[in-house]
Design a protein around this motif. Structure first.
Motif, PDB file in Angstrom:
ATOM      1  N   LYS A 110     -97.845  33.817 -64.092  1.00 52.37           N
ATOM      2  CA  LYS A 110     -97.026  34.239 -65.237  1.00 52.37           C
ATOM      3  C   LYS A 110     -95.607  34.609 -64.782  1.00 52.37           C
ATOM      4  CE  LYS A 110    -100.640  35.922 -68.377  1.00 52.37           C
ATOM      5  NZ  LYS A 110    -100.277  35.025 -69.504  1.00 52.37           N
ATOM      6  N   GLN A 111     -95.502  35.355 -63.667  1.00 51.35           N
ATOM      7  CA  GLN A 111     -94.192  35.735 -63.146  1.00 51.35           C
ATOM      8  C   GLN A 111     -93.413  34.506 -62.698  1.00 51.35           C
ATOM      9  OE1 GLN A 111     -92.744  38.673 -63.193  1.00 51.35           O
ATOM     10  NE2 GLN A 111     -90.893  37.970 -62.128  1.00 51.35           N
ATOM     11  N   ALA A 112     -94.119  33.568 -62.023  1.00 51.83           N
ATOM     12  CA  ALA A 112     -93.454  32.367 -61.531  1.00 51.83           C
ATOM     13  C   ALA A 112     -92.926  31.516 -62.680  1.00 51.83           C
ATOM     14  CB  ALA A 112     -94.424  31.565 -60.660  1.00 51.83           C
ATOM     15  N   VAL A 113     -93.743  31.331 -63.724  1.00 54.22           N
ATOM     16  CA  VAL A 113     -93.315  30.534 -64.881  1.00 54.22           C
ATOM     17  C   VAL A 113     -92.160  31.219 -65.601  1.00 54.22           C
ATOM     18  CG1 VAL A 113     -94.033  29.724 -67.170  1.00 54.22           C
ATOM     19  CG2 VAL A 113     -95.508  29.327 -65.193  1.00 54.22           C
ATOM     20  N   SER A 114     -92.208  32.542 -65.696  1.00 56.19           N
ATOM     21  CA  SER A 114     -91.126  33.293 -66.324  1.00 56.19           C
ATOM     22  C   SER A 114     -89.814  33.070 -65.579  1.00 56.19           C
ATOM     23  CB  SER A 114     -91.471  34.784 -66.351  1.00 56.19           C
ATOM     24  OG  SER A 114     -90.385  35.543 -66.844  1.00 56.19           O
ATOM     25  N   GLU A 115     -89.852  33.151 -64.249  1.00 57.67           N
ATOM     26  CA  GLU A 115     -88.638  32.943 -63.456  1.00 57.67           C
ATOM     27  C   GLU A 115     -88.143  31.509 -63.583  1.00 57.67           C
ATOM     28  OE1 GLU A 115     -89.136  34.207 -59.437  1.00 57.67           O
ATOM     29  OE2 GLU A 115     -89.744  36.247 -59.984  1.00 57.67           O
ATOM     30  N   LEU A 116     -89.077  30.541 -63.562  1.00 57.74           N
ATOM     31  CA  LEU A 116     -88.702  29.135 -63.663  1.00 57.74           C
ATOM     32  C   LEU A 116     -87.963  28.849 -64.968  1.00 57.74           C
ATOM     33  CD1 LEU A 116     -88.836  26.158 -62.757  1.00 57.74           C
ATOM     34  CD2 LEU A 116     -91.091  26.032 -63.845  1.00 57.74           C
ATOM     35  N   PHE A 117     -88.521  29.297 -66.086  1.00 57.57           N
ATOM     36  CA  PHE A 117     -87.907  29.006 -67.384  1.00 57.57           C
ATOM     37  C   PHE A 117     -86.646  29.846 -67.616  1.00 57.57           C
ATOM     38  CE2 PHE A 117     -91.662  26.589 -68.100  1.00 57.57           C
ATOM     39  CZ  PHE A 117     -91.318  25.658 -69.073  1.00 57.57           C
ATOM     40  N   THR A 118     -86.609  31.036 -67.045  1.00 58.29           N
ATOM     41  CA  THR A 118     -85.380  31.839 -67.131  1.00 58.29           C
ATOM     42  C   THR A 118     -84.225  31.086 -66.476  1.00 58.29           C
ATOM     43  OG1 THR A 118     -86.559  33.947 -67.174  1.00 58.29           O
ATOM     44  CG2 THR A 118     -84.268  33.994 -66.441  1.00 58.29           C
ATOM     45  N   GLN A 119     -84.477  30.506 -65.289  1.00 56.52           N
ATOM     46  CA  GLN A 119     -83.428  29.758 -64.605  1.00 56.52           C
ATOM     47  C   GLN A 119     -83.057  28.486 -65.356  1.00 56.52           C
ATOM     48  OE1 GLN A 119     -81.543  30.735 -62.015  1.00 56.52           O
ATOM     49  NE2 GLN A 119     -82.643  32.644 -62.440  1.00 56.52           N
ATOM     50  N   MET A 120     -84.035  27.793 -65.925  1.00 54.04           N
ATOM     51  CA  MET A 120     -83.727  26.573 -66.684  1.00 54.04           C
ATOM     52  C   MET A 120     -82.867  26.894 -67.900  1.00 54.04           C
ATOM     53  SD  MET A 120     -86.784  23.788 -66.587  1.00 54.04           S
ATOM     54  CE  MET A 120     -88.014  24.765 -67.425  1.00 54.04           C
ATOM     55  N   MET A 121     -83.184  27.995 -68.582  1.00 55.62           N
ATOM     56  CA  MET A 121     -82.388  28.359 -69.759  1.00 55.62           C
ATOM     57  C   MET A 121     -80.999  28.825 -69.350  1.00 55.62           C
ATOM     58  SD  MET A 121     -85.139  29.996 -72.446  1.00 55.62           S
ATOM     59  CE  MET A 121     -85.893  31.139 -71.300  1.00 55.62           C
ATOM     60  N   THR A 122     -80.885  29.464 -68.172  1.00 57.60           N
ATOM     61  CA  THR A 122     -79.572  29.852 -67.658  1.00 57.60           C
ATOM     62  C   THR A 122     -78.723  28.619 -67.388  1.00 57.60           C
ATOM     63  OG1 THR A 122     -80.456  31.871 -66.657  1.00 57.60           O
ATOM     64  CG2 THR A 122     -78.373  31.049 -65.786  1.00 57.60           C
ATOM     65  N   ILE A 123     -79.313  27.631 -66.723  1.00 56.22           N
ATOM     66  CA  ILE A 123     -78.589  26.378 -66.460  1.00 56.22           C
ATOM     67  C   ILE A 123     -78.199  25.697 -67.767  1.00 56.22           C
ATOM     68  CG2 ILE A 123     -78.805  24.068 -65.442  1.00 56.22           C
ATOM     69  CD1 ILE A 123     -80.737  25.373 -63.378  1.00 56.22           C
ATOM     70  N   SER A 124     -79.093  25.723 -68.733  1.00 53.61           N
ATOM     71  CA  SER A 124     -78.816  25.125 -70.035  1.00 53.61           C
ATOM     72  C   SER A 124     -77.613  25.793 -70.702  1.00 53.61           C
ATOM     73  CB  SER A 124     -80.049  25.256 -70.933  1.00 53.61           C
ATOM     74  OG  SER A 124     -79.766  24.820 -72.252  1.00 53.61           O
ATOM     75  N   ARG A 125     -77.551  27.133 -70.609  1.00 54.02           N
ATOM     76  CA  ARG A 125     -76.410  27.844 -71.202  1.00 54.02           C
ATOM     77  C   ARG A 125     -75.101  27.425 -70.547  1.00 54.02           C
ATOM     78  NH1 ARG A 125     -79.732  32.384 -70.809  1.00 54.02           N
ATOM     79  NH2 ARG A 125     -78.477  33.252 -69.106  1.00 54.02           N
ATOM     80  N   HIS A 126     -75.122  27.338 -69.216  1.00 52.19           N
ATOM     81  CA  HIS A 126     -73.884  26.960 -68.523  1.00 52.19           C
ATOM     82  C   HIS A 126     -73.445  25.548 -68.917  1.00 52.19           C
ATOM     83  CE1 HIS A 126     -74.097  30.639 -66.423  1.00 52.19           C
ATOM     84  NE2 HIS A 126     -75.112  30.318 -65.645  1.00 52.19           N
ATOM     85  N   TYR A 127     -74.397  24.664 -69.123  1.00 54.26           N
ATOM     86  CA  TYR A 127     -74.069  23.309 -69.564  1.00 54.26           C
ATOM     87  C   TYR A 127     -73.458  23.347 -70.966  1.00 54.26           C
ATOM     88  CZ  TYR A 127     -74.819  18.365 -70.756  1.00 54.26           C
ATOM     89  OH  TYR A 127     -74.646  17.055 -71.139  1.00 54.26           O
ATOM     90  N   GLN A 128     -74.007  24.180 -71.833  1.00 53.01           N
ATOM     91  CA  GLN A 128     -73.468  24.301 -73.187  1.00 53.01           C
ATOM     92  C   GLN A 128     -72.063  24.908 -73.178  1.00 53.01           C
ATOM     93  OE1 GLN A 128     -76.223  25.835 -76.221  1.00 53.01           O
ATOM     94  NE2 GLN A 128     -77.942  25.352 -74.847  1.00 53.01           N
ATOM     95  N   TYR A 129     -71.842  25.916 -72.322  1.00 54.60           N
ATOM     96  CA  TYR A 129     -70.491  26.487 -72.210  1.00 54.60           C
ATOM     97  C   TYR A 129     -69.489  25.402 -71.791  1.00 54.60           C
ATOM     98  CZ  TYR A 129     -72.691  31.148 -72.181  1.00 54.60           C
ATOM     99  OH  TYR A 129     -73.396  32.278 -72.494  1.00 54.60           O
ATOM    100  N   LYS A 130     -69.914  24.556 -70.843  1.00 53.00           N
ATOM    101  CA  LYS A 130     -69.045  23.481 -70.365  1.00 53.00           C
ATOM    102  C   LYS A 130     -68.699  22.526 -71.500  1.00 53.00           C
ATOM    103  CE  LYS A 130     -68.944  19.796 -66.843  1.00 53.00           C
ATOM    104  NZ  LYS A 130     -68.749  18.672 -67.764  1.00 53.00           N
ATOM    105  N   LEU A 131     -69.688  22.117 -72.273  1.00 56.60           N
ATOM    106  CA  LEU A 131     -69.444  21.201 -73.381  1.00 56.60           C
ATOM    107  C   LEU A 131     -68.539  21.831 -74.437  1.00 56.60           C
ATOM    108  CD1 LEU A 131     -73.004  19.644 -73.870  1.00 56.60           C
ATOM    109  CD2 LEU A 131     -71.014  18.611 -72.754  1.00 56.60           C
TER     110      LEU A 131
END
Length: 378
Positions: free
Chosen positions: A68-89
């Protein structure tokens, strides 16, 4: 069931990784479509409630505390990367946030009034003259807060305040004042600090029983001062005030830790030169104005922001710099008054307010943190 050998395991892992990359690319394309929607509707990139719901959903798909902790960290990082991509666009569509700072060719420095804390001979006095020149119109006030008030009100064009020392660290009170007043950092100057032990003309070092100085100066000379076990160390507003106190009280058992310039100004004798243990001791002074301006060639941005007392919040905020390739120079924290165990962070980073990576990082920090302020670009 036959046990797989290492080569077979690695072959299967490689296949899974290819699938993950393909799915990640698909996910990022969909994130781009989300950005297009937000551009059209004016919605913010960061949706805290949606992200929390997503984490709850994906962690519910696995069993066991570690997974559960590992999946939480994985998706937290994916959503962080997604936000940065959206800021760029969004930045590519010209959505960079409010630009309230104005670039200028140079910071005006002639025919200006400059205020510093202390009295003549203080290191702040020397820093003011170092930056603005020996003919500058400078004057002093009693406290750092008085100096901030002089600039905010317009009675002074600039204030010169110490913010950090290479030996003693941050001048914490002045970080707090940056939040209290609407002044902005437009420049900085570095002054090498060389403390001396000063006494009356008829004093000898063996006569000394009491030493006055600023707390940081006492700290910077602690090895020398503590070797003299009988000396009482007393803190005063600054080093020049200490020198002035010794000459005014006329007590041969009193001494000051101050600059050799202060010795000349107040007619004191140098009982011992260069008593600070770090001979490279340097203080960084900031130059403050009430104008939101920055030099076109400025290369350091100072900001502040607040975060809740929650695991991972600082890491996530700083990722806005990481994904934009920005180097952080300094980070300092201060407790937020009235909110136990919550902190305000001060960060210096390399860059210019006109740089797209800086604009993207600031937009992300503004959305994901609280009360983000640009303190200056210099």
């Amino acid at each position: 069931m036959k046990k797989l050998d290492l080569l077979e395991i690695r072959t299967q892992l490689d296949g899974i990784d290819r699938e993950i990359v393909e799915l990640f690319e698909k996910r990022m394309r969909l994130s781009g479509e989300v950005a297009e929607f937000k551009i059209e509707t004016g919605k913010p990139v960061y949706d805290k409630e949606r992200e929390m719901q997503k984490i709850d959903s994906v962690t519910g798909m696995v069993d066991g505390g570690f997974m559960k902790q590992a999946v939480s960290e994985l998706f937290t990082q994916m959503m962080t990367i997604s936000r940065h991509y959206q800021y760029k666009l969004m930045a590519e569509h010209g959505l960079k946030g409010e630009e309230t700072f104005q670039p200028v060719k140079t910071i005006p420095s002639s025919d200006v009034r400059v205020v510093y804390q202390g009295v003549e001979g203080a290191y702040s006095h020397a820093a003011a003259l170092q930056y603005f020149g020996s003919d500058a119109s400078v004057y002093h006030v009693g406290t750092f807060e008085d100096a901030m008030k002089e600039v905010e009100s317009g009675r002074a064009d600039y204030a010169v305040l110490p913010i950090e020392n290479s030996s003693a660290g941050a001048v914490s009170d002045n970080y707090d004042l940056l939040m209290k007043y609407s002044n902005y950092i437009v420049a900085e100057t570095f002054l090498t600090v060389n403390h001396a032990l000063l006494g009356l003309q008829d004093s000898r070092q063996e006569d000394i029983r009491t030493v006055f100085s600023h707390p940081q100066a006492l700290m910077q000379c602690s090895e020398f001062l503590n070797a003299n076990r009988d000396w009482k160390q007393i803190s005063v507003e600054n080093t020049a005030v200490a020198a002035k106190k010794v000459i005014e009280e006329g007590n041969p058992s009193q001494a000051a830790v101050a600059s050799e310039i202060a010795a000349r100004l107040y007619g004191l004798k140098i009982l011992e030169s260069s008593i600070n243990h770090n001979k490279l001791n340097t203080t960084r002074f900031i130059i403050l104005s009430n104008q939101r301006i920055y030099r076109e060639d400025a290369q350091k941005v100072s900001i502040s922001f607040e975060l809740p007392h929650k695991s991972g919040t600082l890491y996530n905020i700083l990722s806005n710099m990481i994904y934009n390739g920005i180097s952080m120079i300094m980070i300092e924290s201060r407790p937020i008054p009235g909110r136990n165990w919550e902190y305000r962070f001060f960060v210096d980073m390399e860059g210019n307010l006109s740089d797209p990576p800086i604009q993207n990082a600031l937009k992300g920090i503004s959305e994901e943190g609280r009360n983000m302020r640009v303190l200056g670009n210099y």
